[in-house]
Design a protein around this motif. Structure first.
Motif, PDB file in Angstrom:
ATOM      1  N   ARG A  56      -8.342  -1.136  -3.601  1.00  0.00           N
ATOM      2  CA  ARG A  56      -7.510  -0.997  -4.798  1.00  0.00           C
ATOM      3  C   ARG A  56      -6.042  -1.062  -4.387  1.00  0.00           C
ATOM      4  O   ARG A  56      -5.724  -1.001  -3.203  1.00  0.00           O
ATOM      5  CB  ARG A  56      -7.840   0.328  -5.497  1.00  0.00           C
ATOM      6  N   PRO A  57      -5.109  -1.160  -5.334  1.00  0.00           N
ATOM      7  CA  PRO A  57      -3.691  -1.209  -4.946  1.00  0.00           C
ATOM      8  C   PRO A  57      -3.320   0.034  -4.135  1.00  0.00           C
ATOM      9  O   PRO A  57      -3.623   1.166  -4.536  1.00  0.00           O
ATOM     10  CB  PRO A  57      -2.964  -1.227  -6.297  1.00  0.00           C
ATOM     11  N   ALA A  58      -2.679  -0.186  -2.999  1.00  0.00           N
ATOM     12  CA  ALA A  58      -2.401   0.956  -2.124  1.00  0.00           C
ATOM     13  C   ALA A  58      -1.251   0.644  -1.185  1.00  0.00           C
ATOM     14  O   ALA A  58      -0.888  -0.518  -0.949  1.00  0.00           O
ATOM     15  CB  ALA A  58      -3.643   1.331  -1.319  1.00  0.00           C
ATOM     16  N   LEU A  59      -0.712   1.723  -0.613  1.00  0.00           N
ATOM     17  CA  LEU A  59       0.305   1.669   0.428  1.00  0.00           C
ATOM     18  C   LEU A  59      -0.368   2.049   1.736  1.00  0.00           C
ATOM     19  O   LEU A  59      -1.094   3.052   1.793  1.00  0.00           O
ATOM     20  CB  LEU A  59       1.437   2.637   0.096  1.00  0.00           C
ATOM     21  N   TYR A  60      -0.114   1.289   2.804  1.00  0.00           N
ATOM     22  CA  TYR A  60      -0.816   1.484   4.073  1.00  0.00           C
ATOM     23  C   TYR A  60       0.037   2.166   5.142  1.00  0.00           C
ATOM     24  O   TYR A  60      -0.287   2.096   6.326  1.00  0.00           O
ATOM     25  CB  TYR A  60      -1.390   0.145   4.551  1.00  0.00           C
ATOM     26  N   ALA A  75      -2.806   6.091  -1.967  1.00  0.00           N
ATOM     27  CA  ALA A  75      -3.186   5.973  -0.560  1.00  0.00           C
ATOM     28  C   ALA A  75      -4.592   5.391  -0.479  1.00  0.00           C
ATOM     29  O   ALA A  75      -5.421   5.624  -1.364  1.00  0.00           O
ATOM     30  CB  ALA A  75      -3.123   7.332   0.117  1.00  0.00           C
ATOM     31  N   PRO A  76      -4.902   4.635   0.553  1.00  0.00           N
ATOM     32  CA  PRO A  76      -6.242   4.052   0.658  1.00  0.00           C
ATOM     33  C   PRO A  76      -7.284   5.089   1.045  1.00  0.00           C
ATOM     34  O   PRO A  76      -6.988   6.040   1.775  1.00  0.00           O
ATOM     35  CB  PRO A  76      -6.077   3.007   1.767  1.00  0.00           C
ATOM     36  N   THR A  77      -8.491   4.897   0.548  1.00  0.00           N
ATOM     37  CA  THR A  77      -9.622   5.711   0.980  1.00  0.00           C
ATOM     38  C   THR A  77     -10.608   4.882   1.800  1.00  0.00           C
ATOM     39  O   THR A  77     -11.547   5.442   2.379  1.00  0.00           O
ATOM     40  CB  THR A  77     -10.358   6.293  -0.237  1.00  0.00           C
ATOM     41  N   TRP A  78     -10.427   3.573   1.861  1.00  0.00           N
ATOM     42  CA  TRP A  78     -11.340   2.668   2.535  1.00  0.00           C
ATOM     43  C   TRP A  78     -10.879   2.359   3.958  1.00  0.00           C
ATOM     44  O   TRP A  78     -11.572   1.670   4.694  1.00  0.00           O
ATOM     45  CB  TRP A  78     -11.475   1.365   1.747  1.00  0.00           C
ATOM     46  N   THR A  79      -9.716   2.862   4.327  1.00  0.00           N
ATOM     47  CA  THR A  79      -9.218   2.728   5.689  1.00  0.00           C
ATOM     48  C   THR A  79      -8.263   3.891   5.930  1.00  0.00           C
ATOM     49  O   THR A  79      -8.044   4.715   5.039  1.00  0.00           O
ATOM     50  CB  THR A  79      -8.520   1.369   5.903  1.00  0.00           C
ATOM     51  N   ALA A  80      -7.688   3.968   7.106  1.00  0.00           N
ATOM     52  CA  ALA A  80      -6.831   5.098   7.446  1.00  0.00           C
ATOM     53  C   ALA A  80      -5.559   5.087   6.604  1.00  0.00           C
ATOM     54  O   ALA A  80      -5.042   4.014   6.269  1.00  0.00           O
ATOM     55  CB  ALA A  80      -6.459   5.046   8.926  1.00  0.00           C
TER      56      ALA A  80
END
Length: 361
Positions: A56-60, A75-80
């Motif tokens: 989804r739209p996120a800041l990494y 914030a992403p939940t599918w990666t760090a």
């Protein structure tokens, strides 16, 4: 010397120890690594843990809540949560420079949560994936985005995408509009924003002319708007110029690359640029069918300006073919840089094609 840039997502690298060397073998100088991105379902052909990522739209880089105003990225939940930082460190360890590929006004999460800040066409339809940069809150969000990525991500440069108003073409859901047979002019007209801030700026009668132009299939935006066209175009183009001027100081002196288009009514990830680019490199989208190669070369030449480097964004995925011959044509048209989309999504055979093409430069 031609600069060679390949594109990747942070999850292509995080959790895959072989990824940095695999990307380095392609022969690029730089990786444009997504630091802020829109929603996507992405293939990961070589990752040891998965084959698809639903993002989804996120800041990494870490989301520091106190740094943001009204608009706060997810914030992403599918990666760090610091996936950009982890991936950038791994890529630099094999000798690659890392530029922060930063998506600005394309954000369906924020557009849905704040519908008054989204682009709205002349018929009142909202585009929730498109934040309108006429709103100060949107400009503030974009400025903070660049500033936070510069500080927390420590990139070697920026690649800015969707740095201006988006239109009807660049959506975020399954597309079911082809049956309307809209022409290019109708799509351009449907891309003009009439949100609460944009609408009062237009001359009287603009909305009515836009609606009529859509419904009568006007041959061009200029034909639909008549004597109002120069005013509307200047107002609309000014949004991108103002946004870029606001963002440049936030980049901490780092080089800035802009996905750009010379087309007067462009409203996509490649922002309309006619003057004062406020960027060090202007990259044109060269993704058309090979039969329309003249259009690609025209866009490259049209972006060339004294003191500004020009790049060609080349598709290495279906249906396009990436060959040494196509890259030679872009170089002959004035391309100082070749940007290859997308190394993380590519199969083994397409990675080989990327390496072969880049070796020819």
């Amino acid at each position: 010397m031609t600069t060679k840039v390949i594109y990747a997502y942070p999850w292509d690298v995080v959790g895959d120890p072989a990824a940095p060397e695999r990307l380095a073998r392609l022969g690029a100088d730089t990786v444009a690594l997504a630091a802020s991105y829109h929603s996507v379902r992405a293939a990961t052909p070589f990752h040891p843990a998965h084959r698809l990522v639903e993002a989804r739209p996120a800041l990494y880089v870490p989301v520091r809540t106190g740094s943001w105003g009204r608009l706060v990225p997810a914030a992403p939940t599918w990666t760090a949560p610091d996936a950009f930082v982890q991936a950038a460190d791994a890529l630099r360890a094999v000798g690659l420079a890392v530029h922060a590929w930063t998506i600005l006004t394309h954000n369906s999460h924020l557009g849905t949560a704040h519908p008054s800040l989204a682009v709205r066409n002349a018929f009142g339809d909202r585009y929730p994936y498109a934040l309108c940069p006429s709103h100060p809150d949107v400009v503030d969000y974009c400025r903070t985005l660049v500033r936070e990525i510069a500080e927390l991500g420590a990139p070697d440069g920026f690649v800015l995408e969707a740095c201006g108003p988006l239109g009807v073409r660049h959506a975020g859901t399954h597309e079911k509009t082809d049956g309307a047979d809209w022409t290019a002019a109708q799509l351009d007209l449907l891309s003009l924003c009439f949100c609460a801030v944009c609408a009062p700026r237009y001359p009287a009668g603009t909305r009515e002319r836009v609606r009529a132009g859509v419904d009568t299939a006007s041959p061009s935006v200029e034909a639909a708007l008549g004597d109002l066209a120069p005013v509307v175009q200047d107002l609309r183009g000014g949004l991108g110029r103002e946004l870029r001027r606001a963002l440049r100081p936030e980049a901490a002196g780092l080089p800035v690359t802009l996905h750009a288009s010379p087309d007067a009514w462009a409203a996509s990830a490649f922002s309309q640029v006619t003057a004062a680019p406020d960027a060090d490199v202007l990259v044109a989208g060269c993704w058309d069918d090979p039969a329309s190669g003249t259009d690609r070369l025209r866009r490259l030449r049209a972006l060339a300006a004294p003191g500004t480097r020009v790049g060609a964004s080349v598709l290495a995925l279906p249906p396009a073919g990436l060959t040494p011959e196509t890259l030679t044509a872009y170089r002959s048209a004035g391309a100082d840089e070749i940007h290859v989309y997308h190394a993380g999504l590519a199969s083994r055979s397409r990675l080989a094609a990327i390496a072969d093409a880049l070796r020819s430069l």
